[in-house]
Scaffold this active site. Structure first.
Site, PDB file in Angstrom:
ATOM      1  N   ARG A   1     -58.756 -50.275 -44.528  1.00  0.00           N
ATOM      2  CA  ARG A   1     -59.348 -50.972 -43.365  1.00  0.00           C
ATOM      3  C   ARG A   1     -58.432 -52.096 -42.892  1.00  0.00           C
ATOM      4  O   ARG A   1     -58.327 -52.380 -41.714  1.00  0.00           O
ATOM      5  CB  ARG A   1     -60.745 -51.519 -43.703  1.00  0.00           C
ATOM      6  CG  ARG A   1     -61.263 -52.422 -42.584  1.00  0.00           C
ATOM      7  CD  ARG A   1     -62.780 -52.579 -42.482  1.00  0.00           C
ATOM      8  NE  ARG A   1     -63.496 -52.532 -43.722  1.00  0.00           N
ATOM      9  CZ  ARG A   1     -63.641 -53.556 -44.583  1.00  0.00           C
ATOM     10  NH1 ARG A   1     -63.087 -54.728 -44.301  1.00  0.00           N
ATOM     11  NH2 ARG A   1     -64.328 -53.403 -45.688  1.00  0.00           N
TER      12      ARG A   1
ATOM     13  N   TYR B   1     -61.088 -49.607 -15.436  1.00  0.00           N
ATOM     14  CA  TYR B   1     -61.603 -48.432 -16.142  1.00  0.00           C
ATOM     15  C   TYR B   1     -63.119 -48.588 -16.316  1.00  0.00           C
ATOM     16  O   TYR B   1     -63.591 -49.655 -16.732  1.00  0.00           O
ATOM     17  CB  TYR B   1     -60.904 -48.342 -17.495  1.00  0.00           C
ATOM     18  CG  TYR B   1     -61.398 -47.230 -18.379  1.00  0.00           C
ATOM     19  CD1 TYR B   1     -61.170 -45.907 -18.056  1.00  0.00           C
ATOM     20  CD2 TYR B   1     -62.101 -47.506 -19.549  1.00  0.00           C
ATOM     21  CE1 TYR B   1     -61.624 -44.889 -18.861  1.00  0.00           C
ATOM     22  CE2 TYR B   1     -62.554 -46.488 -20.371  1.00  0.00           C
ATOM     23  CZ  TYR B   1     -62.314 -45.180 -20.017  1.00  0.00           C
ATOM     24  OH  TYR B   1     -62.766 -44.173 -20.821  1.00  0.00           O
TER      25      TYR B   1
ATOM     26  N   ASP C   1     -54.459 -54.546 -19.460  1.00  0.00           N
ATOM     27  CA  ASP C   1     -54.584 -53.177 -19.963  1.00  0.00           C
ATOM     28  C   ASP C   1     -53.440 -52.387 -19.322  1.00  0.00           C
ATOM     29  O   ASP C   1     -53.443 -52.129 -18.124  1.00  0.00           O
ATOM     30  CB  ASP C   1     -55.964 -52.622 -19.565  1.00  0.00           C
ATOM     31  CG  ASP C   1     -56.178 -51.173 -20.018  1.00  0.00           C
ATOM     32  OD1 ASP C   1     -55.185 -50.455 -20.245  1.00  0.00           O
ATOM     33  OD2 ASP C   1     -57.344 -50.762 -20.116  1.00  0.00           O
TER      34      ASP C   1
ATOM     35  N   LYS D   1     -53.880 -41.950 -24.276  1.00  0.00           N
ATOM     36  CA  LYS D   1     -53.297 -41.494 -23.026  1.00  0.00           C
ATOM     37  C   LYS D   1     -51.793 -41.240 -23.189  1.00  0.00           C
ATOM     38  O   LYS D   1     -51.425 -40.344 -23.919  1.00  0.00           O
ATOM     39  CB  LYS D   1     -53.628 -42.507 -21.924  1.00  0.00           C
ATOM     40  CG  LYS D   1     -55.095 -42.983 -21.933  1.00  0.00           C
ATOM     41  CD  LYS D   1     -56.096 -41.880 -21.608  1.00  0.00           C
ATOM     42  CE  LYS D   1     -57.537 -42.274 -21.895  1.00  0.00           C
ATOM     43  NZ  LYS D   1     -58.035 -43.435 -21.197  1.00  0.00           N
TER      44      LYS D   1
HETATM   45  C1  LIG Z   1     -59.064 -44.381 -21.407  1.00  0.00           C
HETATM   46  C2  LIG Z   1     -58.899 -45.796 -21.044  1.00  0.00           C
HETATM   47  C3  LIG Z   1     -59.470 -46.812 -21.824  1.00  0.00           C
HETATM   48  C4  LIG Z   1     -60.346 -46.515 -23.022  1.00  0.00           C
HETATM   49  O1  LIG Z   1     -59.621 -45.923 -24.048  1.00  0.00           O
HETATM   50  P1  LIG Z   1     -60.286 -44.886 -25.098  1.00  0.00           P
HETATM   51  O2  LIG Z   1     -59.119 -44.538 -25.960  1.00  0.00           O
HETATM   52  O3  LIG Z   1     -60.839 -43.745 -24.320  1.00  0.00           O
HETATM   53  O4  LIG Z   1     -61.350 -45.630 -25.831  1.00  0.00           O
HETATM   54  C5  LIG Z   1     -59.226 -48.122 -21.446  1.00  0.00           C
HETATM   55  N1  LIG Z   1     -58.482 -48.421 -20.365  1.00  0.00           N
HETATM   56  C6  LIG Z   1     -57.931 -47.467 -19.591  1.00  0.00           C
HETATM   57  C7  LIG Z   1     -57.132 -47.858 -18.412  1.00  0.00           C
HETATM   58  C8  LIG Z   1     -58.118 -46.134 -19.899  1.00  0.00           C
HETATM   59  O5  LIG Z   1     -57.585 -45.197 -19.118  1.00  0.00           O
END
Ligand SMILES: *Cc1c(COP(=O)(O)O)cnc(C)c1O
Length: 396
Positions: A59, A111, A182, A207
């Protein structure tokens, strides 16, 4: 691998492409395996009383995850990256930095999952926010005594608005606010917000970093030691660390980040130009098109324009017909993998976003989002020619 310890490898000559190949050699196994071993263990034996190998319990730390964290920290020019079980777990952990009564400013176009988190979880925990169009508005009038942070994506999802990170960071620094970016849409291959003045970078590793639509993960990257210690404390306490196997998959994905993104971007530019010429397409939003309002800022702060593009068609029926008839392209949520995906933000990624906010951002039932993959561009265009012909018939 920590570039600072190497005389030949300065920031100038250690390219981002090379950073995708480097890893921390101190974490290699004694056999010299080039593929990072998957340390599938929950716990680690102690050498003796009061002694540790540096690893006690997965963890908190795990060698496979740590290897991935060192690669991502290096790619974003941070001092540390923390790998989470999802992008949302990463964002939720960052929100734990704040206390009831704190206020933050967010960009209007985010998002959908992030907006759901802020509305349904952060608010319950006593946090409050103001949504502002950061790409066009000055935040100064919105800063209150209890404002602690500014949170954004650039380009935004799905409307591709571009915010000047460096310019915004001058304001956040002056007012002692954390600037949180982000960076999922461009990935560290194209943009490094920490270098532009951001304090915290977030990624959905699901992604472009993972890049193959085969695993879920997330990252928080920082450049400040004190902030890192606070985040590491929350991380080990709340326990949303990325598993060793998923760490391995994302490490493997990063090896090809540069070539994937170069080709996906090339395809995205060609598709954007193609879509602009189509009769039923009323708008194409891609920050690599010269007429995009954020084009000049993108050229200044990023090394590329990415592989995400949004377009609008002339009726909701036309949009639905496209979604029903794609074959080479998948109608699926998510982005950043090798296959091209088409998404309908209004019922998928942005289903939980309040209607007024959707309307204000121009996210309507005619808007479609593409994550452009690695297929041959001729085949992608052929696919669109085919579905457009069907949609034209169906909606005539
Ligand atoms: C997909 C996404 C998230 C969330 O990520 P997960 O891995 O699906 O939890 C956050 N910000 C953006 C811009 C995203 O495309």
């Amino acid at each position: 691998m920590d570039c600072s310890g190497c005389n030949e490898c300065t920031e100038v000559n250690c390219s981002i492409e090379t950073k995708c190949q480097l890893f921390d050699r101190s974490l290699m196994d004694k056999w010299g395996a080039l593929s990072v071993p998957i340390y599938q263990t929950a716990t680690f034996a102690h050498i003796g009383f009061g002694e540790s190998t540096g690893f006690d319990y997965t963890r908190m730390q795990n060698p496979t995850r740590q290897q991935l964290e060192s690669v991502v920290a290096n790619l974003e020019s941070g001092i540390d990256a923390i790998a989470f079980s999802s992008g949302m777990a990463a964002i939720a952990t960052v929100m734990e930095l704040f206390r009831p009564g704190d206020h933050f400013i967010i960009d209007e176009d985010l998002y959908g999952g992030s907006i759901r988190l802020f509305n349904e979880i952060s608010k319950k925990n006593g946090l409050d926010y103001t949504a502002v169009s950061l790409s066009s508005e000055d935040i100064t009038p919105y800063i209150k005594e209890n404002t602690k942070a500014v949170y954004l994506e650039t380009p935004t999802n799905p409307m591709m608005n571009v915010t000047d990170i460096e310019k915004l960071s001058e304001v956040t620094r002056k007012h002692n606010l954390l600037l949180i970016v982000d960076n999922t849409f461009l990935s560290p291959y194209f943009q490094n917000p920490l270098k532009l003045g951001a304090d915290i970078v977030i990624h959905s590793g699901t992604k472009f970093l993972g890049g193959h639509h085969d695993t879920i993960g997330g990252f928080v990257v920082v450049k400040d030691k004190e902030l890192d210690e606070r985040l590491r404390f929350i991380f080990k306490t709340t326990g949303a660390g990325l598993s060793p196997f998923d760490s391995f998959l994302i490490l493997r994905g990063i090896r090809t980040l540069s070539v994937r993104l170069d080709r996906e971007q090339e395809n995205a530019i060609k598709l954007a130009r193609y879509l602009k010429r189509q009769k039923h397409v009323t708008k194409v939003i891609y920050p690599g098109l010269e007429d995009h309002p954020g084009y000049e800022i993108m050229k200044k702060q990023a090394r590329g324009f990415g592989a995400m593009l949004t377009f609008e068609v002339d009726s909701p029926e036309f949009a639905k017909s496209i979604l029903n008839n794609v074959q080479l392209i998948f109608f699926a949520e998510s982005l950043g993998g090798t296959e091209t995906l088409i998404t309908y933000p209004i019922t998928q990624t942005h289903a939980d976003v309040p209607a007024e906010l959707l309307a204000k951002n121009g996210i309507n039932d005619r808007v479609l989002r593409l994550s452009v993959g690695l297929e041959g561009i001729g085949d992608l265009i052929c696919e669109f020619n085919r579905v457009f012909a069907i949609a034209e018939k169906e909606t005539a």
